[in-house]
Write a protein that holds these residues in place. Sequence first.
Motif, PDB file in Angstrom:
ATOM      1  N   VAL A 333       0.498  -1.711  -0.295  1.00 34.58           N
ATOM      2  CA  VAL A 333      -0.148  -0.053  -0.164  1.00 34.58           C
ATOM      3  C   VAL A 333       1.122   1.279  -0.111  1.00 34.58           C
ATOM      4  O   VAL A 333       0.299   2.445  -1.098  1.00 34.58           O
ATOM      5  CB  VAL A 333      -1.007  -0.068   1.417  1.00 34.58           C
ATOM      6  N   GLY A 334       2.016   0.970   0.852  1.00 34.21           N
ATOM      7  CA  GLY A 334       2.922   2.359   0.577  1.00 34.21           C
ATOM      8  C   GLY A 334       3.178   2.451  -0.335  1.00 34.21           C
ATOM      9  O   GLY A 334       3.671   4.053  -1.010  1.00 34.21           O
ATOM     10  N   ILE A 335       3.511   1.728  -1.854  1.00 32.18           N
ATOM     11  CA  ILE A 335       4.067   2.229  -3.173  1.00 32.18           C
ATOM     12  C   ILE A 335       2.610   3.004  -3.766  1.00 32.18           C
ATOM     13  O   ILE A 335       3.272   3.949  -4.591  1.00 32.18           O
ATOM     14  CB  ILE A 335       3.926   0.656  -3.651  1.00 32.18           C
ATOM     15  N   LEU A 336       1.191   2.426  -3.409  1.00 32.77           N
ATOM     16  CA  LEU A 336       0.324   3.332  -4.409  1.00 32.77           C
ATOM     17  C   LEU A 336       0.551   4.390  -3.603  1.00 32.77           C
ATOM     18  O   LEU A 336       0.565   5.385  -4.205  1.00 32.77           O
ATOM     19  CB  LEU A 336      -0.672   2.420  -4.161  1.00 32.77           C
ATOM     20  N   VAL A 337       0.332   4.304  -2.414  1.00 30.77           N
ATOM     21  CA  VAL A 337       0.718   5.975  -1.481  1.00 30.77           C
ATOM     22  C   VAL A 337       1.421   7.406  -2.249  1.00 30.77           C
ATOM     23  O   VAL A 337       1.432   8.125  -2.515  1.00 30.77           O
ATOM     24  CB  VAL A 337       0.507   5.663   0.038  1.00 30.77           C
ATOM     25  N   CYS A 338       2.599   6.095  -2.260  1.00 26.07           N
ATOM     26  CA  CYS A 338       3.928   6.724  -2.592  1.00 26.07           C
ATOM     27  C   CYS A 338       3.465   7.872  -4.606  1.00 26.07           C
ATOM     28  O   CYS A 338       4.646   8.729  -4.411  1.00 26.07           O
ATOM     29  CB  CYS A 338       4.926   6.239  -2.420  1.00 26.07           C
ATOM     30  N   LEU A 339       2.879   6.631  -5.319  1.00 27.57           N
ATOM     31  CA  LEU A 339       3.290   6.950  -6.700  1.00 27.57           C
ATOM     32  C   LEU A 339       2.197   8.294  -6.328  1.00 27.57           C
ATOM     33  O   LEU A 339       2.321   9.061  -7.162  1.00 27.57           O
ATOM     34  CB  LEU A 339       2.449   5.879  -7.275  1.00 27.57           C
ATOM     35  N   ILE A 340       1.064   8.029  -5.411  1.00 26.77           N
ATOM     36  CA  ILE A 340       0.270   9.296  -5.829  1.00 26.77           C
ATOM     37  C   ILE A 340       0.960  10.090  -5.153  1.00 26.77           C
ATOM     38  O   ILE A 340       0.938  11.487  -5.870  1.00 26.77           O
ATOM     39  CB  ILE A 340      -1.358   9.335  -5.191  1.00 26.77           C
ATOM     40  N   THR A 341       1.672  10.582  -4.157  1.00 26.19           N
ATOM     41  CA  THR A 341       2.173  11.747  -3.631  1.00 26.19           C
ATOM     42  C   THR A 341       3.702  12.597  -4.335  1.00 26.19           C
ATOM     43  O   THR A 341       3.109  13.471  -5.281  1.00 26.19           O
ATOM     44  CB  THR A 341       3.312  11.125  -2.309  1.00 26.19           C
ATOM     45  N   THR A 342       3.943  11.367  -5.275  1.00 24.85           N
ATOM     46  CA  THR A 342       5.053  11.443  -6.125  1.00 24.85           C
ATOM     47  C   THR A 342       4.182  13.210  -7.111  1.00 24.85           C
ATOM     48  O   THR A 342       4.656  13.788  -7.485  1.00 24.85           O
ATOM     49  CB  THR A 342       5.271  10.523  -7.363  1.00 24.85           C
ATOM     50  N   LEU A 343       3.077  12.528  -8.261  1.00 27.48           N
ATOM     51  CA  LEU A 343       2.537  13.073  -8.896  1.00 27.48           C
ATOM     52  C   LEU A 343       1.858  14.850  -8.461  1.00 27.48           C
ATOM     53  O   LEU A 343       1.705  15.429  -9.322  1.00 27.48           O
ATOM     54  CB  LEU A 343       1.196  12.545  -9.301  1.00 27.48           C
ATOM     55  N   PHE A 344       1.792  15.337  -7.142  1.00 26.62           N
ATOM     56  CA  PHE A 344       2.126  16.020  -6.601  1.00 26.62           C
ATOM     57  C   PHE A 344       2.418  16.975  -6.846  1.00 26.62           C
ATOM     58  O   PHE A 344       2.955  18.415  -7.374  1.00 26.62           O
ATOM     59  CB  PHE A 344       1.877  16.429  -4.736  1.00 26.62           C
TER      60      PHE A 344
END
Length: 767
Positions: A333-344
């Motif tokens: 889940v951490g990978i998915l969360v970081c993916l969204i965060t990176t787009l910011f």
Amino acid sequence: MAATILPDLGAEILIPVCAVVGIVFSLIQWLLVSKVRLSPGETSAPANNGKAGYTECLIDEEESINDQCVVLKCAEIQNAISEGATSFLFTEYQYVGIFMAAFAVLIFLFLGSVEGFSTKSQPCTYDQTKTCKPALATAVFSTVSFLLGGITSVVSGFLGMKIATYANARTTLEARKGVGKAFIVAFRSGAVMGFLLAANGLLVLYIAINLFKIYYGEDWGGLFESITGYGLGGSSMALFGRVGGGIYTKAADVGADLVGKVERNIPEDDPRNPAVIADNVGDNVGDIAGMGSDLFGSYAESSCAALVVASISSFGINHELTAMLYPLIVSSVGILVCLITTLFATDFFEIKAVKEIEPALKKQLIISTVFMTVGIAAVTFISVPSSFTIFNFGTQKVVKNWQLFLCVAVGLWAGLIIGFVTEYYTSNAYSPVQDVADSCRTGAATNVIFGLALGYKSVIIPIFAIAVSIFVSFSFAAMYGIAVAALGMLSTIATGLAIDAYGPISDNAGGIAEMAGMSHRIRERTDALDAAGNTTAAIGKGFAIGSAALVSLALFGAFVSRANIVIVDVLTPKVFIGLIVGAMLPYWFSAMTMKSVGSAALKMVEEVRRQFNTIPGLMEGTAKPDYATCVKISTDASIKEMIPPGALVMLTPLVVGIFFGVETLSGVLAGSLVSGVQIAISASNTGGAWDNAKKYIEAGASDHARSLGPKGSDPHKAAVIGDTIGDPLKDTSGPSLNILIKLMAVESLVFAPFFATHGGLLFKIFG
């Protein structure tokens, strides 16, 4: 016990899918970075299209005319840095490969001898009524997982370095179009490394568990005990990467600064300085490859510690696969969360001014932490039963799923607190670093005194944060709680690494701009990126140290359980002697690494002076320095000097366990953990503060800073001396200490069956 909402099949699909998504995302980021062309033939088309837009990009007139020339020069410098870094890592990996092979044989012999290399099934350690696989199987599979962990760690570090050297010149070229464009290239490149490492670590561990399960079947205790070798392999490679890379980068940095800036009064990264290529190579092998291996090691160990404790709790006893794989699900889940965060950072918001860089990086940490809290809550309630039991030193403790959620969340938020406290003490936007800069008025001595005081003071809040998370997580879920708190802190590892790798990439970009003779304005932009990167690198080190403390405590708990120690009593002489010797080890280790940097820097300073004195026309810029000799000095020194500190860390648990037994070893582990964390935080923050105090004076962004400058003034020279002293503290000794405390704990855990059976020879003979 209640069942989990997420079925076993769901968990078995979720983990590899998230890992593959992480790998695909990193490849997409890499493709986006590679759109910035580095060869003039390819640039001609975009350059022509961009001619009209160049006015908005504030490009100096002469630069757009000599566009091809600048691109060629950047490509040439990038090539030199990439070659230097690759050749160093190959040399390092040859030595490390020999060590890995030797240590793998040791693991097999020691663990196989626990039951005299018998192939018969044995009664289980924790439940004598059941039969488990023989110790020989643990020996074979621990050796395999050790090699797997080591190879994954090496690959992670190497790929990170390759990406960084690929992106540095591209960041420089994008800086011509504005600071926002350069930021995106540097950050995307960092994200490539972060996601590759997080996804690879998760995928390899998941595949290893499934392959081992074919042999082990129902014996989950044996299966997860042998998986601990994965953490040991990851961290032992990280130790050599961190120490070797740290010595390399700082020998070059100190040599380049002392002769170039202080004696010759030339700017940082000036192409006339013979050590300048070695300095830029060092950023990649130390800060990128070393940091990558280090955080991979932490991640592997916290997962292994959680899995070992879970395998002897209700999850393992009742064979609840989804709950058992909870640590891996959190990381997924951490990978998915970081993916969204990176787009910011790269897509949702655009950076338009220099002052927006640091807030954008800090927002990454906050956004990922907030989203991750929600993610953890969701996965905890669907993948863990509402009530279960956790092994707690011989008894089973009943735990509710909401308590487990709090354990992970407290680790996650403690990481954020440590990150922000580190930033407060090392960023030149706040008073602590400004006070250090101000103390340079009266010379280098006061600068050193202020810097040391700042480092000691910066330990206070992080230690309280670690203490609170230990108390909360242990109270709720015993040692398993501490292991998942460490995992919580590392759950946003992809974002943490992206921010961390961004720093050295920006630093290199500035160096390339200076060496390619690009305009002052472009150097200012890359300096702004680099200054923000310095602070975020300090935040990354804070995370690494905080997670190392929690990881090693969790491993310590698993070791105590595995070695059948009922209680660790500090008042028994066996334990107390271990405690006091363990507390001394970080000092011994720091002494070795600091001295190594000092002696390597001495050779570098002599070589740089020799070239300035003997090559005619070097200062005038008409002759070219001999960069290769300086690269060779750094390489030879770091390879030679990384072996003694590495041997100290790897041999201590073996010597203590074999000759003094598990009680003394438990004292050594506790002592090294308690003193190592304090020294690591203070060393990293002292060095970071000195570095940014120097940058504060150089930038001259406020009236106060201008009153101390300009470059070359007496306060600036005092600041450079402070920065030079801080270099080995923040980039060699400090970051390597967190590996020392983790590595000794995981090594003790892997060898625990051998120490429990055959250890304590001296006490057996003389007792």
